[in-house]
Design an enzyme around this catalytic site. Structure first.
Site, PDB file in Angstrom:
ATOM      1  N   PHE A 211      -2.614  36.424 -20.679  1.00  0.00           N
ATOM      2  CA  PHE A 211      -4.056  36.511 -21.007  1.00  0.00           C
ATOM      3  C   PHE A 211      -4.636  37.905 -20.814  1.00  0.00           C
ATOM      4  O   PHE A 211      -4.056  38.736 -20.103  1.00  0.00           O
ATOM      5  CB  PHE A 211      -4.859  35.474 -20.221  1.00  0.00           C
ATOM      6  CG  PHE A 211      -4.867  35.657 -18.713  1.00  0.00           C
ATOM      7  CD1 PHE A 211      -5.399  36.786 -18.106  1.00  0.00           C
ATOM      8  CD2 PHE A 211      -4.371  34.648 -17.889  1.00  0.00           C
ATOM      9  CE1 PHE A 211      -5.423  36.934 -16.727  1.00  0.00           C
ATOM     10  CE2 PHE A 211      -4.388  34.782 -16.508  1.00  0.00           C
ATOM     11  CZ  PHE A 211      -4.919  35.930 -15.935  1.00  0.00           C
TER      12      PHE A 211
ATOM     13  N   LYS B 235      15.958  48.526 -28.497  1.00  0.00           N
ATOM     14  CA  LYS B 235      16.267  49.751 -27.759  1.00  0.00           C
ATOM     15  C   LYS B 235      15.874  49.516 -26.311  1.00  0.00           C
ATOM     16  O   LYS B 235      14.761  49.064 -26.046  1.00  0.00           O
ATOM     17  CB  LYS B 235      15.430  50.884 -28.323  1.00  0.00           C
ATOM     18  CG  LYS B 235      16.071  52.037 -29.045  1.00  0.00           C
ATOM     19  CD  LYS B 235      17.422  52.497 -28.692  1.00  0.00           C
ATOM     20  CE  LYS B 235      17.410  53.927 -28.245  1.00  0.00           C
ATOM     21  NZ  LYS B 235      16.627  54.831 -29.058  1.00  0.00           N
ATOM     22  N   HIS B 236      16.771  49.792 -25.393  1.00  0.00           N
ATOM     23  CA  HIS B 236      16.501  49.591 -23.968  1.00  0.00           C
ATOM     24  C   HIS B 236      15.828  48.254 -23.680  1.00  0.00           C
ATOM     25  O   HIS B 236      14.761  48.179 -23.081  1.00  0.00           O
ATOM     26  CB  HIS B 236      15.675  50.745 -23.413  1.00  0.00           C
ATOM     27  CG  HIS B 236      16.475  52.010 -23.345  1.00  0.00           C
ATOM     28  ND1 HIS B 236      17.557  52.154 -22.515  1.00  0.00           N
ATOM     29  CD2 HIS B 236      16.362  53.158 -24.039  1.00  0.00           C
ATOM     30  CE1 HIS B 236      18.075  53.347 -22.675  1.00  0.00           C
ATOM     31  NE2 HIS B 236      17.384  53.985 -23.611  1.00  0.00           N
TER      32      HIS B 236
ATOM     33  N   ASN C 268       3.923  44.336 -19.523  1.00  0.00           N
ATOM     34  CA  ASN C 268       2.949  43.670 -20.373  1.00  0.00           C
ATOM     35  C   ASN C 268       3.281  43.938 -21.832  1.00  0.00           C
ATOM     36  O   ASN C 268       3.469  45.085 -22.221  1.00  0.00           O
ATOM     37  CB  ASN C 268       1.552  44.194 -20.088  1.00  0.00           C
ATOM     38  CG  ASN C 268       1.051  43.730 -18.728  1.00  0.00           C
ATOM     39  OD1 ASN C 268       1.151  42.566 -18.421  1.00  0.00           O
ATOM     40  ND2 ASN C 268       0.516  44.634 -17.933  1.00  0.00           N
TER      41      ASN C 268
ATOM     42  N   ASP D  41     -11.951  44.517 -22.517  1.00  0.00           N
ATOM     43  CA  ASP D  41     -11.660  45.843 -23.094  1.00  0.00           C
ATOM     44  C   ASP D  41     -10.463  45.810 -24.054  1.00  0.00           C
ATOM     45  O   ASP D  41     -10.462  46.509 -25.077  1.00  0.00           O
ATOM     46  CB  ASP D  41     -11.443  46.901 -21.995  1.00  0.00           C
ATOM     47  CG  ASP D  41     -10.362  46.522 -20.988  1.00  0.00           C
ATOM     48  OD1 ASP D  41      -9.830  45.386 -21.083  1.00  0.00           O
ATOM     49  OD2 ASP D  41     -10.032  47.348 -20.105  1.00  0.00           O
TER      50      ASP D  41
ATOM     51  N   GLY E  58      20.151  54.885 -32.592  1.00  0.00           N
ATOM     52  CA  GLY E  58      21.002  54.455 -31.479  1.00  0.00           C
ATOM     53  C   GLY E  58      20.699  53.048 -31.002  1.00  0.00           C
ATOM     54  O   GLY E  58      21.041  52.688 -29.876  1.00  0.00           O
TER      55      GLY E  58
ATOM     56  N   ARG F 254       2.444  31.025 -21.328  1.00  0.00           N
ATOM     57  CA  ARG F 254       2.640  32.457 -21.095  1.00  0.00           C
ATOM     58  C   ARG F 254       4.115  32.815 -21.236  1.00  0.00           C
ATOM     59  O   ARG F 254       4.979  31.987 -20.955  1.00  0.00           O
ATOM     60  CB  ARG F 254       2.160  32.761 -19.674  1.00  0.00           C
ATOM     61  CG  ARG F 254       2.087  34.204 -19.326  1.00  0.00           C
ATOM     62  CD  ARG F 254       1.730  34.352 -17.867  1.00  0.00           C
ATOM     63  NE  ARG F 254       2.885  34.054 -17.016  1.00  0.00           N
ATOM     64  CZ  ARG F 254       2.857  34.088 -15.686  1.00  0.00           C
ATOM     65  NH1 ARG F 254       1.741  34.370 -15.051  1.00  0.00           N
ATOM     66  NH2 ARG F 254       3.941  33.835 -14.994  1.00  0.00           N
TER      67      ARG F 254
ATOM     68  N   GLY G  97      48.588   5.768 -15.683  1.00  0.00           N
ATOM     69  CA  GLY G  97      48.328   5.983 -17.102  1.00  0.00           C
ATOM     70  C   GLY G  97      49.233   7.041 -17.711  1.00  0.00           C
ATOM     71  O   GLY G  97      49.670   6.925 -18.867  1.00  0.00           O
ATOM     72  N   THR G  98      49.515   8.068 -16.940  1.00  0.00           N
ATOM     73  CA  THR G  98      50.348   9.158 -17.454  1.00  0.00           C
ATOM     74  C   THR G  98      51.782   8.665 -17.645  1.00  0.00           C
ATOM     75  O   THR G  98      52.421   8.924 -18.678  1.00  0.00           O
ATOM     76  CB  THR G  98      50.326  10.359 -16.483  1.00  0.00           C
ATOM     77  OG1 THR G  98      48.980  10.613 -16.078  1.00  0.00           O
ATOM     78  CG2 THR G  98      50.898  11.606 -17.129  1.00  0.00           C
TER      79      THR G  98
ATOM     80  N   GLU H 124      24.424  51.516 -32.442  1.00  0.00           N
ATOM     81  CA  GLU H 124      25.433  51.222 -31.410  1.00  0.00           C
ATOM     82  C   GLU H 124      26.163  49.918 -31.722  1.00  0.00           C
ATOM     83  O   GLU H 124      27.378  49.851 -31.668  1.00  0.00           O
ATOM     84  CB  GLU H 124      24.754  51.086 -30.044  1.00  0.00           C
ATOM     85  CG  GLU H 124      24.296  52.387 -29.422  1.00  0.00           C
ATOM     86  CD  GLU H 124      25.383  53.013 -28.553  1.00  0.00           C
ATOM     87  OE1 GLU H 124      26.234  52.279 -28.025  1.00  0.00           O
ATOM     88  OE2 GLU H 124      25.374  54.249 -28.410  1.00  0.00           O
TER      89      GLU H 124
ATOM     90  N   HIS I  16      10.544  40.083 -17.563  1.00  0.00           N
ATOM     91  CA  HIS I  16      10.709  41.268 -16.704  1.00  0.00           C
ATOM     92  C   HIS I  16      12.123  41.788 -16.752  1.00  0.00           C
ATOM     93  O   HIS I  16      13.026  41.059 -17.095  1.00  0.00           O
ATOM     94  CB  HIS I  16      10.348  40.918 -15.258  1.00  0.00           C
ATOM     95  CG  HIS I  16       8.895  40.606 -15.111  1.00  0.00           C
ATOM     96  ND1 HIS I  16       8.432  39.326 -14.940  1.00  0.00           N
ATOM     97  CD2 HIS I  16       7.810  41.389 -15.156  1.00  0.00           C
ATOM     98  CE1 HIS I  16       7.110  39.344 -14.857  1.00  0.00           C
ATOM     99  NE2 HIS I  16       6.706  40.590 -15.001  1.00  0.00           N
TER     100      HIS I  16
HETATM  101  N1  LIG Z   1      44.096   9.157  -5.647  1.00  0.00           N
HETATM  102  C1  LIG Z   1      45.184   9.808  -5.883  1.00  0.00           C
HETATM  103  O1  LIG Z   1      46.071   9.808  -5.048  1.00  0.00           O
HETATM  104  C2  LIG Z   1      45.369  10.520  -7.172  1.00  0.00           C
HETATM  105  N2  LIG Z   1      46.484  11.163  -7.499  1.00  0.00           N
HETATM  106  C3  LIG Z   1      46.307  11.672  -8.733  1.00  0.00           C
HETATM  107  N3  LIG Z   1      45.060  11.362  -9.171  1.00  0.00           N
HETATM  108  C4  LIG Z   1      44.475  11.729 -10.479  1.00  0.00           C
HETATM  109  O2  LIG Z   1      44.743  10.686 -11.393  1.00  0.00           O
HETATM  110  C5  LIG Z   1      44.709  11.190 -12.722  1.00  0.00           C
HETATM  111  C6  LIG Z   1      45.823  10.584 -13.527  1.00  0.00           C
HETATM  112  O3  LIG Z   1      45.806   9.205 -13.466  1.00  0.00           O
HETATM  113  P1  LIG Z   1      46.671   8.330 -14.468  1.00  0.00           P
HETATM  114  O4  LIG Z   1      48.018   8.945 -14.525  1.00  0.00           O
HETATM  115  O5  LIG Z   1      46.677   6.979 -13.878  1.00  0.00           O
HETATM  116  O6  LIG Z   1      45.953   8.329 -15.815  1.00  0.00           O
HETATM  117  C7  LIG Z   1      44.787  12.699 -12.621  1.00  0.00           C
HETATM  118  O7  LIG Z   1      43.564  13.246 -13.064  1.00  0.00           O
HETATM  119  C8  LIG Z   1      45.024  12.951 -11.129  1.00  0.00           C
HETATM  120  O8  LIG Z   1      44.387  14.124 -10.708  1.00  0.00           O
HETATM  121  C9  LIG Z   1      44.455  10.634  -8.206  1.00  0.00           C
HETATM  122  N4  LIG Z   1      43.178  10.155  -8.338  1.00  0.00           N
HETATM  123  C10 LIG Z   1      42.108  10.456  -7.616  1.00  0.00           C
HETATM  124  O9  LIG Z   1      41.932  10.928  -6.596  1.00  0.00           O
END
Ligand SMILES: NC(=O)c1ncn([C@@H]2O[C@H](COP(=O)(O)O)[C@@H](O)[C@H]2O)c1NC=O
Length: 521
Positions: A470, A280-281, A422, A475, A310, A517, A36-37, A334, A521
């Site tokens: 309670f 206070k305290h 109390n 008293d 204070g 209650r 994904g990244t 304070e 403490h």
């Molecule tokens: N399994 C792996 O080898 C692995 N390597 C990286 N990740 C995680 O995968 C995530 C990123 O995933 P992506 O790039 O697919 O969106 C990150 O949060 C990273 O920490 C993994 N995921 C889980 O353990």
């Protein structure tokens, strides 16, 4: 430090990464990335090499294995100053990876959802991410590791200034941050799973791991011979002493922080009118509501002017200039804390350089459940914080409370919850008349509340009384009646409730049971 030539980026929270990676690429750094990244970076026009291409192995098992490969971990862990490591890396075709940018599957956010299943939780345990973070952090002499997007800018600035490298000290600092992060991550996993070992039975894990972040070191603790620091939760959301912004004044002391917490948490009980609590305290010595904050403060102060000296003062609305002036003209204070502080109030308080002025923002009407901790020698007591207030009040006396008595009883009851046991609170017309705190006998707390009223020149006659637990004997009621108390609120539940109710009836008093209650403490 050597120049960074290759970086591995793999993120769940991808905010800010495109800009970071673009600048990095501008310094000639090769970027490796996971599914994904990599897609996000490529879509933004960056040149990225997939980790699978780098390792020669596909991402597999639904992403459970992506970066867990010797070519990744060898590239991170190999010591550049060790000829044998360098030779081994060369022999196996392992290029060095000089930077890791990783943040983890959001385990805590996932389990915070009440409908989270065990399967959801398990799938959100990151394995490859922490492994890379730990490898890179261990080899911080050669590798830069970033787990927090807040560090992108600093690192880029260093790369820019040095022409491509990051200082040893920075790498070490970032590595320490990684181990703090992975410790917290594993702590959250072990707490959540641990609490489910005996599903439906155990709410508390066998081993309890907590992590707080240092916010401040103090000059001393409760006493000058004790050292101290203030640690805060990693993700505090509710307005609190931990989140408050200090607008002016000396540094908060250990006792200031404890007392400010007591005052603020007490004033949060009041939402129907402007309210003021003076502590206070750790005990409220004056609490009142008024048509405005000035009146609320004036009335809270008049409960016990002697003790207010204070003290720590908390409000439930914006601190205005007039109220700030009344405080500063009249008394040594304070700390003053309020959800908001007006510009005029800031100017007024500025004349008293030492007064600590805090702004904490507004709190939610219904706080989220949280845990309370108390250290004992050799252990830690953990419990649900006492956030409830009895919803149902039962009149147990022959006489019904009047409408005004009922208002006063509710007021005094809310204050009593914040007075150390109390606790006895006398109240009338939305102000405390006398507070008896922290006594070993309830009767003595009542006596002290009466003495306080007398000292302040306040009439107990016609006031109501709240008791945090309670009455074990009649008293307490007899004494209250003699002092002129007309109505009582208390949890009930004593063996001698009948005797206590009979005493109230004899004196023509109204008595209300809360069924809950509030020891403190
Ligand atoms: N399994 C792996 O080898 C692995 N390597 C990286 N990740 C995680 O995968 C995530 C990123 O995933 P992506 O790039 O697919 O969106 C990150 O949060 C990273 O920490 C993994 N995921 C889980 O353990």
């Amino acid at each position: 430090m050597a120049k960074i030539t290759r970086a591995l980026i793999s993120l769940s929270d991808k905010s800010g990464i495109v800009e970071f990676a673009r600048e990095l690429a501008g310094y000639g750094v090769e970027i490796l990335s996971t599914g994904g990244t990599a897609k996000l970076l490529r879509d933004a026009g960056l040149v990225v090499k997939d980790v699978s291409e780098h390792t020669g192995f596909p991402e597999m098992l639904d992403g459970r294995v992506k970066t867990l490969h010797p070519k990744v971990h060898g590239g991170l862990l190999g010591m550049r100053s060790n000829p044998e490591h360098v030779a081994t890396m060369k022999e196996h075709g392992i290029p060095p990876i000089d930077m890791v940018v990783v943040n983890l599957y959001p385990f805590e956010a996932t389990v915070a959802n009440p409908s989270c299943t065990l399967e959801d939780a398990i799938e959100n345990i990151d394995i490859g991410g922490p492994t890379m973070l730990r490898s890179a952090a261990k080899n911080n002499a050669d590798v830069t590791v970033i787990v927090d997007p807040a560090d992108y800018r600093t690192v880029l600035d260093e790369i820019k200034a040095s022409g491509g490298s990051v200082a040893k000290e920075t790498n070490f600092r970032l590595a320490v941050k990684v181990y703090q992060h992975t410790a917290a991550y594993d702590g959250a996993i072990s707490n959540w799973l641990g609490a489910r070992l005996e599903e439906g039975v155990a709410r508390y894990p066998d081993t309890f791991t907590i992590q707080f972040k240092k916010a401040q070191e103090m000059r001393y603790g409760e006493n000058p011979h004790q050292s101290a620091a203030f640690y805060v939760e990693r993700q505090v959301t509710e307005a609190s002493v931990a989140t408050a912004r200090q607008l002016q004044g000396k540094e908060l002391s250990y006792n200031n922080i404890g007392d400010t917490d007591a005052a603020l948490e007490c004033v949060k009980q009041f939402d129907e009118a402007p309210a003021c609590v003076i502590v206070k305290h750790a005990n409220p010595c004056g609490v009142a509501i008024g048509k405005n904050l000035l009146e609320a403060y004036d009335r809270a102060y008049s409960t016990d002017p002697e003790s207010a000296f204070g003290g720590i003062i908390a409000f439930n609305g914006e601190l205005d200039g007039e109220t700030a002036k009344a405080i500063c003209d009249r008394q040594f204070v304070e700390v003053i804390i309020a959800p908001q502080v007006s510009r005029e109030a800031i100017e007024v308080v500025a004349a008293k350089k030492n007064v600590r002025l805090l702004e904490c923002g507004m709190w939610p009407a219904q706080p989220a459940q949280r845990l309370d901790f108390k250290r004992v020698n050799g252990g830690l007591l953990v419990q649900d914080a006492d956030l409830l207030l009895s919803a149902e009040l039962t009149v147990v006396s022959k006489r019904q409370p009047t409408e005004q008595e009922m208002i006063d009883l509710r007021f005094a009851w809310r204050v009593a919850k914040f007075v150390k046991s109390n606790a006895i609170v006398y109240g009338r017309d939305g102000m405390t008349i006398g507070v008896g705190a922290g006594q070993m006998s309830r009767v003595n707390s009542a006596r002290i509340a009466a003495i306080k009223a007398e000292h302040a020149g306040l009439q107990v006659k016609g006031a109501v009384m709240a008791s945090d637990a309670f009455f074990p004997f009649r008293d307490g009621i007899d004494n209250a009646a003699a002092a002129g108390i007309t109505a009582v609120i208390q949890p009930g539940g004593s063996m001698r409730d009948a005797e206590v109710i009979a005493a109230a009836d004899e004196h023509g008093m109204a008595m209300v049971f809360t069924g809950m209650r509030h020891f403190r403490h």
